[in-house]
Design an enzyme around this catalytic site. Structure first.
Site, PDB file in Angstrom:
ATOM      1  N   GLY A   1       6.316 -45.795  32.291  1.00 25.18           N
ATOM      2  CA  GLY A   1       7.340 -44.781  32.511  1.00 25.18           C
ATOM      3  C   GLY A   1       6.959 -43.808  33.609  1.00 25.18           C
TER       4      GLY A   1
ATOM      5  CD  GLN B   1       8.100 -39.784  66.224  1.00 24.61           C
ATOM      6  OE1 GLN B   1       7.177 -39.385  65.528  1.00 24.61           O
ATOM      7  NE2 GLN B   1       8.040 -39.821  67.547  1.00 24.61           N
TER       8      GLN B   1
ATOM      9  CD  GLU C   1       1.646 -41.046  36.965  1.00 29.19           C
ATOM     10  OE1 GLU C   1       0.529 -41.275  36.464  1.00 29.19           O
ATOM     11  OE2 GLU C   1       2.478 -40.285  36.455  1.00 29.19           O
TER      12      GLU C   1
ATOM     13  CB  SER D   1      -0.691 -33.100  37.565  1.00 24.16           C
ATOM     14  OG  SER D   1      -0.848 -33.936  38.681  1.00 24.16           O
TER      15      SER D   1
ATOM     16  N   GLY E   1     -15.758 -41.232  38.239  1.00 20.96           N
ATOM     17  CA  GLY E   1     -16.335 -42.538  38.513  1.00 20.96           C
ATOM     18  C   GLY E   1     -15.483 -43.701  38.066  1.00 20.96           C
TER      19      GLY E   1
END
Length: 382
Positions: A240, A336, A363, A158, A129
């Site tokens: 960073g 493409q 990030e 992650s 949330g």
């Protein structure tokens, strides 16, 4: 990747890291993506080159590099695989935060393992949330004698479930940024669990799970910094981290550009190699120019962080937004240029497109990056 104006040491960093990426990452990147395999053994090979503690002091097993060095490292790694480079950027953010804000006891406890990557790190800020509004997080840490008890859920983490050291931002005080504190939670702590591995568009070679804290009891010496310092620590870490992800976008896009140049040179249409078409040459030229501009901004922002320039947060936001937007656009155009072959997994372009798309979100989304820049501009006029 361009090596203009680099020192001899930086040139050596680029060469060594590129060699590693081409030998250990690129050949397996597509298979890892398809199999959703997190190559911990390869991460530990990277650590042997000092890539597990890029910014950590040498006294604790790190490489002691600058942010200007670090963006070179992560761009080079991403030429081989943006997913693994992205995880290494996050792991290094965790190690840097402990080195920068922890005490010597905490450094001695966690940094050697993080630098060797015998222990892997995850960063836990985002919540279901409270995505872009990080200061609204609701995970709580209640003081109980010499311990804190943490309760809450972190989202999109992650490495979660496969990693060992979790920097968790939790609320110890009032609403807003001033009530947030940073803690280290370890994988074996009672009450810590993980959601299922998310099914994602890209970044498949690293797990992404919820981190669930149900009364996780940690000693007070697991607190990083003082109570209420967490938001400041989190934002310093993200400066960073944003540079790392920006650099990963550059590396992934550079790989896509290089593949396109090779494809156009090899492919013939209407009796001539495609590379002889002026229209296609101009597309390659635009892609290379845009990447060079993004790379210059990333390196400028990294230098500002190294100098502790007051404008560094705004420059990091600019660099993250511009480089990740540019990287995705270049990769998409590379697909493409490959025509129907670009859509096939065996050419590797579609994976790069999928991997780089999330860089515009994590990030801090690029909308938040624009907000950071805008607030800096508005503040400068008052």
């Amino acid at each position: 990747m361009l090596t203009t104006n680099l020192t001899e040491d930086q040139l050596a960093i680029v060469e060594t890291t590129l060699d590693f990426a081409q030998e250990h990452l690129a050949p397996q990147a597509d298979a890892w993506d398809q199999q959703k395999h997190f190559p911990v053994d390869v991460l530990r090979k990277a650590a042997e080159l000092g890539l597990g503690g890029v910014y950590v002091g040498e006294d604790w097993g790190g490489s002691g590099l600058t942010r200007s060095d670090g963006v070179l490292v992560f761009e080079a790694l991403a030429v081989g695989c943006p997913t693994i480079a992205g995880y290494l950027s996050i792991h290094n953010m965790v190690a840097w935060m402990i080195d920068r804000f922890g005490d010597d006891t905490q450094r001695a406890r966690w940094l050697p393992g993080l630098c060797s990557m015998d222990a892997l790190g995850s960063y836990c800020l985002t919540e279901p949330g409270a995505g872009s509004d990080a200061a609204a997080l609701r995970t709580r840490a209640e003081r109980d004698g010499d311990h804190y008890v943490l309760t809450g859920v972190k989202q999109f983490i992650s490495g979660a479930g496969a990693t060992d050291v979790y920097i968790v931002m939790a609320r110890t005080g009032e609403d807003g940024p001033g009530g947030i504190t940073a803690f280290v939670v370890e994988r074996d702590d009672a009450g810590l669990s993980f959601g299922p591995n998310e099914k994602k568009m890209g970044w498949n070679a690293q797990p992404t799970r919820q981190v669930i804290l149900e009364g996780v009891r940690v000693p007070a010496d697991r607190r990083i910094g003082g109570e209420g310092d967490g938001f400041r620590i989190a934002m310093k870490g993200l400066n960073g981290g944003r540079l790392g992800i920006a650099a990963c976008s550059l590396g992934g896009a550079q790989s896509a550009l290089d593949r396109s140049r090779a494809y156009l040179a090899d492919r013939e249409a209407f009796g001539a190699p495609l590379i002889e078409s002026s229209a296609l040459q101009f597309r390659l030229a635009d892609m290379a120019t845009e990447l060079a501009a993004a790379r210059a901004l990333v390196r400028q922002a990294a230098g500002a962080v190294d100098r502790e320039d007051p404008e560094a947060p705004q420059l990091c936001a600019m660099a993250k937004q511009f480089a990740t937007d540019t990287g995705f656009a270049v990769a998409d155009r590379a697909l493409q240029l490959h025509g129907g072959y670009g859509y096939l997994s065996e050419y590797g372009i579609e994976k790069i497109v999928r991997d780089l798309r999330v860089h515009q979100i994590l990030e801090g989304s690029n909308e938040i990056m624009r907000l950071i820049v805008a607030r800096g501009l508005i503040g400068a006029t008052r």
